[in-house]
Motif scaffolding. Structure first.
Motif, short mmCIF file in Angstrom:
data_model
loop_
_atom_site.label_atom_id
_atom_site.label_comp_id
_atom_site.label_asym_id
_atom_site.label_seq_id
_atom_site.Cartn_x
_atom_site.Cartn_y
_atom_site.Cartn_z
N UNK A 146 -9.88 -4.61 -22.26
CA UNK A 146 -8.57 -5.26 -22.37
C UNK A 146 -7.63 -4.82 -21.25
N UNK A 147 -7.64 -3.52 -20.93
CA UNK A 147 -6.76 -3.02 -19.86
C UNK A 147 -7.18 -3.59 -18.51
N UNK A 148 -8.49 -3.67 -18.28
CA UNK A 148 -8.96 -4.22 -17.00
C UNK A 148 -8.59 -5.70 -16.87
N UNK B 145 -4.38 0.51 -37.73
CA UNK B 145 -3.16 -0.20 -38.14
C UNK B 145 -2.99 -1.50 -37.37
N UNK B 146 -3.32 -1.47 -36.09
CA UNK B 146 -3.14 -2.65 -35.25
C UNK B 146 -4.34 -3.59 -35.27
N UNK B 147 -5.45 -3.13 -35.87
CA UNK B 147 -6.71 -3.87 -35.84
C UNK B 147 -7.09 -4.18 -34.40
N UNK B 148 -7.11 -3.13 -33.59
CA UNK B 148 -7.47 -3.30 -32.19
C UNK B 148 -8.82 -2.65 -31.93
N UNK B 149 -8.84 -1.51 -31.27
CA UNK B 149 -10.06 -0.77 -31.00
C UNK B 149 -9.67 0.65 -30.61
N UNK B 150 -10.55 1.63 -30.81
CA UNK B 150 -10.22 3.00 -30.41
C UNK B 150 -9.88 3.08 -28.92
N UNK B 151 -9.00 4.00 -28.60
CA UNK B 151 -8.51 4.08 -27.22
C UNK B 151 -9.57 4.55 -26.22
N UNK C 275 -6.48 -13.70 -27.04
CA UNK C 275 -6.10 -13.55 -28.45
C UNK C 275 -6.83 -12.37 -29.09
N UNK C 276 -8.13 -12.25 -28.77
CA UNK C 276 -8.91 -11.14 -29.33
C UNK C 276 -8.38 -9.79 -28.85
N UNK C 277 -8.00 -9.72 -27.58
CA UNK C 277 -7.67 -8.43 -26.97
C UNK C 277 -6.18 -8.11 -26.98
N UNK C 278 -5.35 -9.06 -27.41
CA UNK C 278 -3.90 -8.79 -27.42
C UNK C 278 -3.54 -7.59 -28.30
N UNK C 279 -4.16 -7.40 -29.48
CA UNK C 279 -3.87 -6.17 -30.23
C UNK C 279 -4.19 -4.90 -29.45
N UNK C 280 -5.25 -4.93 -28.65
CA UNK C 280 -5.58 -3.75 -27.83
C UNK C 280 -4.50 -3.51 -26.78
N UNK C 281 -3.99 -4.59 -26.19
CA UNK C 281 -2.95 -4.45 -25.16
C UNK C 281 -1.67 -3.91 -25.79
N UNK C 282 -1.31 -4.43 -26.96
CA UNK C 282 -0.11 -3.92 -27.65
C UNK C 282 -0.32 -2.45 -28.04
#
Length: 1025
Positions: free
Chosen positions: A503-505, A489-495, A820-827
Motif C-alpha cells: 500500500x505504501x509503495x 481496529x482499522x481492518x487493514x494489515x499489520x505494519x 479501495x482494498x488498500x485505503x485502510x492500510x494507508x489510513x
C-alpha cells in the motif's frame, strides 16, 4: 390640519440618535386613525352614498408584532428583575455561550429573534425575581465592568458593550434588510413598548442596514432608568476621531453632563500590530528530494515511509495586541501631534496567530491523491493496453498437447531465487506488448520496489533460501502494543506485512511515478510475482503463518490464502519426493507415527511409490495417495465399515491394520478391545477468507428451514467431521463411536461411578443426551465413515483450485478496486505517522484529535464499502492534525525554542507556543520584557529593517554619507503603525439633569484601515428629568 401636523412628526431622526419611545408611540397611535388611501380633509364621495364603520378595537399588525415580542420574552422567562454576580476576569473567553432562536413576523415580513447568553451557574440566575428595587439592571452594571474588555472570541455586541446577555431581532432572510429610517424607528418603538409592558431588563437590539455592516440599535429598561444603544459606522474616518483627545470630546459632548467639574473618564486602550513578513526565518520543512526518488538513488526503505509536513509556511500573520487596561483622563497624551502610547511600555501584551487557509501538506496530498484512485473507472488493461498476463500465441494455441503435458512425468525445476530470475518472466511478458521506454516505471525504481517488497529475492543462493524458506512467510512475533494492533481496529494489515508495504509503495508510485499508470504497472508486476511463487513453491514473505486473518482487509486475506496453498503444495511435493528417494518398509508416506505401530505392507508401499507423482490430478476428486489396487481396499475391510454403528455397540473388524497414527492419547484405551487409543493424523480444515465464508453462508441460508434442507445443511457442514472419523477408524481398528467422542468431544461422554454385581465400584460411561437423539448427524457420519487414513482421503482443501481462484481475483482487480482494498492500510500508516510526529511535539490537543480519528476510523473501516463522505472526513481530520503539528514547528522555529540555552526560558517559550495553537489569544508574561515578548520585539524590529532597506540600485543612487544613512535608519520605529486602534471610554454621570440619578455611560471606538465604528451606550433617568 391637526392630523396632518401629527403625521409630519413621523419623520424619523438619524439612526444613531433614535427618537424617544414615548414620542414614537404617540405618533404611531395617531397615524393609525387615518385611512390608508385617503386624507380626512378630502372626501370625494357624498356621505349619503357611502356609510362605513371602522372597528378600532381590532388589533393592528403593529400591535400583533409587539404582542409576539412580548410572548417570546415570556416564553424564555426574561421578564422581571435580573441579578447575578460580578463577572470574573476572562469568563467571556473561557465560558460557554449559548443561544436560542424563534421566528416572528410583521405582516408578511419575517424576523428572527435570538437570545444570546453566557451560561452561568444555577445560583447566578435563580435570583431574577429577587434583588433590590433601586439596584441598576445587570446590563448597566456590565457596561462599567473592566474584567472582560476586548474578548478575543465573542459576539460583536459582547465586545462593543461588554454584555453577558442580550436579544437580537433581525430580518430572517440574509438578503433582507431594514434600510429606511422610518422602519428603524418603528422597530425601535416596538422594542421599547414590549420592554415596558413585560418589565424585561435584558437589552433588545434591532439589526438595521445590510448584515455585513453589523449595525445595531437597541434599548435596555430598568426601574426609572433607560439605556439607549446607538452606533455610527463610516468608511472614511474624520481626522478628529483618529486619536484619543478627539474621541473624548465626542464622548463628553454626547453625554452633555450639566456638572461643571465633569467626573473623570476611565479609559481602556488597545493597539494591534500585525507582522506579515517572515522572510528572515526560513521555513523548517524540507521537501522530499524528488530527483533522488525518480533516479532510484533512494534506498528501498524510503518506500515504506510516508512524507510529513507543510510545503508552505502554515502561519501567515502574527497579531500583537498592546493594552492599557486602566487609564484615567489626563494621565497620557494622544493627539494628532504627539502620543504617549508606546507599545513597549504597554502593561499587557497578547498575541494571536493567523493561520494559512488550507496549507499544502505532504501527507494530506498523498492521501487525497490515493483516494482519487478510488473513483477511477479504467481497468488495468485499458490503462496499459493489452493484458500483460497473456502468453505468446504459440503457448496458448498449442491446446492439442495439453493432456500429454499434464500426464508427462517431468520434475519441477527449482530455480535459484534472485531478482533476475523472479522478475524475468514479468518483464518478458510486459515487453511483448509494450516497449521498455513506454513503461510507466523504469527498471531502477521497479527493482528497488521489488527488493523492498520481497527481501528474500536478494539471496541468490538456493541453499540459503531453502534453509530459511520455512520461516520466510511468517513474520516475527507481533509486539504487544497498541500501535501494532491498530490493524484489527482499522481492518487493514499489520505494519510489518507485505500488504502494508505494498500500500505504501503504491501510494508513493501514484504521487511521484506516473499516477494511475504507475500503479497499474506495479500491480501487474506484483500479480506476476505471485504466480511465479505459486508455480515454483516459493512462500510469500511478510505474511503470518496460518489461515487468513479475518481481522485484516480482504486483499491481505487473499495473499494469506495463496500462501497456505503454496505451503500445502510444497509440503505435498516434498513428501512425494521423499517417498521416491527413501523406500523404507517400516513406515508409510504421510505417517510420522511410530515405526513399530505402522504396519503397512511393502507391497502397498511399492505400489504407491511406483506411481509417478507428477501425473497426479489436481481436480476436485484428487486424493492424497489414492490406491490403484482394489484388492487393498477389500483387504482393509472397507465393505464392513458400516458395521460399527453405535446402536448395536459393535466394534470395527479387528483384522484392520492401524494406519495414520500420531501418538497415544495419554492412558486412554479403547472400550472394547482394550488397546491404547491413538490420536490420528487428520487433515487440517480448509482455510477460508471472509468472502468465501459469506458465500458459504448464503448457500446454506438458501437451503431453507425444512427438515430436508436442515439435513442437507448439516451434511455439508460435517465434511471435516467425516474426515476425522475416517482417520480415527484407520488409526484405531475395532473402535466405536464412544471412543471417538471421548477424544473429539469429551463433554459428550458422561462417566459416573456405579456398583456392579460383585459390589465393586466401577466407572461406567455413556453418550450425552444430544448424541442419543434419533438420526443424529454424528451417528450417521460414523456409520458412513470408512477406515481411511488422512493421506488417502479426498482433500478437504484443494490448494490448486483455491490458488487459481486467488490469482484470478488478483488479476482482475482494477486500480480503483485496489485502492479501495488498500485505503485502510494507508489510513493506518497515516495515523501511525501522525502519532510518531506528535510524540516529538507533545501537543495535548493533537492527542485528543488522534484518539477521535482512531475511534472514527474503526467505526467506518470495519464495514465493507464505506461511504466516500465518511472517508473524506477521516482524511480531513488527519490533514488538520498535520497542519497543527506543522504550525507548532513553524512557531518553534520563529521563536527560537530549540536555540534557547536557558532551560527555564525554553520551557516558557514551549508553553507559549503550545498555548498559541490551542487558544484564540495568549497573554505574554512580562509583556515586552518577558522571554516571549523580547522575541516578538525582535521579530518586529527585523521586519521593520527589511521593509526599510531599499533595492540596491536605489541605495547606490541615494546621496549622502554613511553617517547620514545610519542616522536615517536609527530614526526608524521598532513597530509599524498600528493596524487597529480600540478605545473604551466609561464614566458615571447624572443624565439628563444635574439632579438625575448617576448612571453608567460607555462608548467603544474601533479604527482600522478601512473601517471606523462608534458604539455608544448612554443611560438616562426617566423619573427625574
Amino acid at each position: 390640519m391637526a392630523a396632518d401636523s401629527e403625521v409630519s412628526c413621523l419623520c424619523p431622526p438619524i439612526p444613531s440618535i433614535p427618537r424617544s419611545p414615548s414620542h414614537c408611540f404617540s405618533c404611531f397611535s395617531l397615524s393609525m386613525l387615518l385611512p390608508l388611501n385617503a386624507s380626512p380633509a378630502l372626501s370625494p364621495q357624498p356621505e349619503s352614498e357611502v356609510f362605513e364603520i371602522t372597528d378600532f378595537t381590532t388589533a393592528s399588525e403593529w400591535e400583533r408584532f409587539i404582542s409576539k415580542i412580548e410572548e417570546v420574552l415570556n416564553d424564555w422567562k426574561l421578564i422581571g428583575i435580573s441579578s447575578g454576580k460580578p463577572l470574573e476576569k476572562g469568563v467571556y473567553t473561557t465560558g460557554t455561550w449559548e443561544e436560542k432562536s424563534d421566528e416572528i413576523s410583521f405582516a408578511d415580513f419575517k424576523f428572527s429573534v435570538t437570545h444570546h447568553y453566557l451560561v452561568q451557574e444555577p445560583g447566578d440566575r435563580d435570583g431574577r425575581e429577587e434583588g433590590v428595587e433601586d439596584a441598576l439592571p445587570l446590563p448597566m452594571q456590565d457596561l462599567l465592568c473592566m474584567n472582560n474588555d476586548f474578548p478575543p472570541r465573542a459576539h460583536c455586541l459582547v465586545r462593543w458593550y461588554g454584555l453577558r446577555e442580550f436579544v437580537v431581532i433581525a430580518p430572517a432572510a440574509n438578503s433582507d434588510a431594514v434600510l429606511s429610517e422610518s422602519k428603524c424607528n418603528l422597530l425601535l418603538s416596538s422594542v421599547s413598548i414590549a420592554l415596558g409592558n413585560t418589565g424585561c431588563q435584558v437589552p433588545l437590539f434591532v439589526q438595521i442596514h445590510q448584515k455585513w455592516r453589523r449595525m445595531y440599535v437597541g434599548e435596555c429598561q430598568g426601574p426609572g432608568v433607560r439605556t439607549d444603544f446607538e452606533m455610527v459606522h463610516l468608511r472614511k474616518v474624520p481626522s478628529q476621531y483618529t486619536h484619543l483627545s478627539g474621541l473624548l470630546d465626542v464622548f463628553k459632548s454626547k453625554i452633555g453632563c450639566p456638572l461643571t467639574p465633569l467626573p473623570p473618564v476611565s479609559m481602556a486602550i488597545r493597539l494591534t500590530y500585525v507582522l506579515q513578513d517572515w522572510q528572515q526565518y526560513f521555513w523548517p520543512q524540507q521537501p522530499p528530494d524528488i530527483d533522488a526518488l525518480v533516479g532510484g538513488e533512494v534506498g528501498g526503505l524510503e518506500f515504506g515511509k510516508l512524507p510529513f509536513g507543510a510545503c508552505e509556511d502554515p502561519i501567515s500573520e502574527l497579531h500583537l495586541a498592546t493594552t492599557w487596561p486602566h487609564l484615567t483622563e489626563g494621565i497620557i497624551v494622544d493627539n494628532d501631534v504627539y502620543s504617549d502610547l508606546d507599545p513597549i511600555q504597554a502593561p499587557q501584551w497578547s498575541v494571536r496567530v493567523r493561520k494559512a487557509d488550507n496549507p499544502q501538506c505532504l501527507l494530506g496530498d498523498f492521501l487525497n491523491e490515493f483516494f482519487k484512485l478510488c473513483r477511477r473507472k479504467e481497468s488495468t488493461d485499458e490503462i496499459l493496453g493489452r493484458s500483460a498476463f497473456e502468453e505468446d500465441g504459440k503457448e496458448v494455441a498449442d491446446i492439442t498437447h495439453a493432456l500429454s503435458k499434464l500426464t508427462e512425468p517431468a520434475p519441477v525445476p527449482i530455480h535459484k531465487l534472485s531478482v533476475t530470475n523472479m522478475v524475468h518472466s514479468a518483464k518478458k511478458k510486459i515487453r511483448k506488448h509494450r516497449g521498455v521506454d513506454e513503461s510507466p516505471l523504469n527498471n531502477e525504481v521497479l527493482n528497488t520496489i521489488l527488493l523492498f517488497l520481497f527481501p528474500d529475492a536478494a539471496d541468490k543462493l538456493a541453499e540459503g533460501f531453502e534453509s530459511r524458506a520455512g520461516t520466510s512467510s511468517g513474520s516475527s512475533p507481533p509486539p504487544e502494543n497498541e500501535d501494532y494492533n491498530l490493524f484489527s481496529q482499522f481492518k487493514s494489515a499489520p505494519s510489518d506485512s507485505l500488504t502494508y508495504k505494498l500500500a505504501l509503495c503504491l501510494c508513493m508510485i501514484n504521487f511521484y511515478h506516473g499516477g494511475v499508470k504507475g500503479v497499474a504497472h506495479l500491480w501487474q508486476e506484483f500479480v506476476l510475482e505471485m504466480r511465479y511463487r505459486w508455480e515454483n513453491n516459493y512462500l510469500i514473505p511478510g505474511l503470518a503463518n496460518g489461515p487468513p486473518d479475518l481481522r485484516c482487509c480482504l486483499l491481505h486475506q487473499k495473499l494469506q490464502m495463496l500462501n497456505c496453498c503454496i505451503e500445502r503444495k510444497k509440503a505435498r511435493d516434498e513428501g512425494k519426493r521423499g517417498s521416491m528417494s527413501d523406500r523404507s518398509p517400516g513406515g508409510s508416506a504421510g505417517d510420522p507415527g511410530k515405526g513399530a505401530e505402522s504396519g503397512d505392507n511393502l507391497k502397498e508401499t511399492d505400489k504407491e511409490v511406483g506411481k509417478s507423482w507428477d501425473s497426479w490430478s489436481d481436480s476436485e476428486e484428487e486424493f492424497f495417495e489414492c490406491l490403484s489396487d482394489t484388492e487393498d481396499l477389500k483387504g482393509n475391510g472397507q465393505d464392513n465399515g458400516k458395521k460399527g454403528g453405535a446402536k448395536e455397540g459393535s466394534k470395527e473388524p479387528v483384522n484392520l491394520k492401524p494406519e495414520g497414527r500420531l501418538h497415544p492419547h495419554g492412558k486412554l484405551t479403547l472400550l472394547h478391545p482394550g488397546e491404547p487409543l491413538y490420536i490420528p493424523i487428520t487433515q487440517e480444515p480448509a482455510p477460508m477468507t471472509e468472502d468465501l465464508l459469506e458465500e458459504q453462508s448464503e448457500v446454506l441460508a438458501k437451503l431453507g428451514t425444512s427438515a430436508e434442507g436442515a439435513h442437507l445443511r448439516a451434511r455439508m457442514q460435517s465434511a471435516c467431521l467425516l474426515s476425522d472419523m475416517e482417520s480415527f477408524k484407520a488409526a484405531n481398528p475395532g473402535c466405536c463411536l464412544e471412543d471417538f467422542v471421548r477424544w473429539y468431544s469429551p463433554r459428550d461422554y458422561i462417566e459416573e461411578e456405579v456398583v456392579d454385581e460383585k459390589g465393586n465400584v466401577v466407572i461406567k460411561g455413556e453418550l450425552s443426551a444430544r448424541m442419543k437423539i434419533p438420526s443424529n448427524m454424528w451417528v450417521e457420519a460414523w456409520e458412513t465413515a470408512k477406515p481411511v487414513p488422512a493421506r488417502r482421503q479426498k482433500r478437504l482443501f484443494d490448494d490448486t483450485r483455491e490458488a487459481e481462484k486467488v490469482l484470478h481475483y488478483l488479476a482482475i482487480q482494477k486500480p480503483a478496486d485496489l485502492a479501495r482494498h488498500l485505503l485502510p492500510c494507508i489510513i493506518h500508516a497515516a495515523v501511525l505517522k501522525v502519532k510518531e510526529e506528535e510524540v516529538l511535539e507533545d501537543i495535548s490537543s493533537v492527542k485528543k484529535i488522534i484518539k477521535q480519528i482512531i475511534s472514527h476510523s474503526s467505526k467506518v473501516l470495519r464495514f465493507p464499502n464505506p461511504e466516500d463522505k465518511k472517508l473524506e472526513e477521516i482524511i480531513a481530520q488527519i490533514m488538520s492534525v498535520e497542519a497543527i503539528i506543522a504550525r507548532a514547528r513553524s512557531l518553534k522555529a520563529k521563536f527560537g525554542v530549540e536555540k534557547c540555552e536557558n532551560e527555564e526560558e525554553k520551557e516558557d517559550l514551549q508553553r507559549f507556543v503550545n498555548c498559541l495553537l490551542e487558544q484564540p489569544e495568549v497573554s505574554v508574561l512580562g509583556a515586552g520584557r518577558g522571554p516571549a515578548g523580547s522575541v516578538i520585539h525582535k521579530l518586529f524590529v527585523n521586519a521593520q529593517r527589511i521593509s526599510a532597506v531599499p533595492p540596491l540600485d536605489e541605495e547606490l543612487r541615494r546621496s549622502g554619507s554613511a553617517d547620514e544613512r545610519r542616522l536615517n535608519t536609527g530614526s526608524l520605529s521598532d513597530f509599524p503603525p498600528p493596524t487597529g486602534r480600540e478605545i473604551i471610554l466609561r464614566t458615571t454621570v447624572p443624565r439628563p439633569a444635574p439632579y438625575s440619578k448617576p448612571l453608567p455611560q460607555r462608548m467603544y471606538s474601533v479604527l482600522t484601515k478601512e473601517d471606523f465604528r462608534l458604539a455608544g451606550a448612554f443611560s438616562a433617568d426617566t423619573t427625574f428629568f
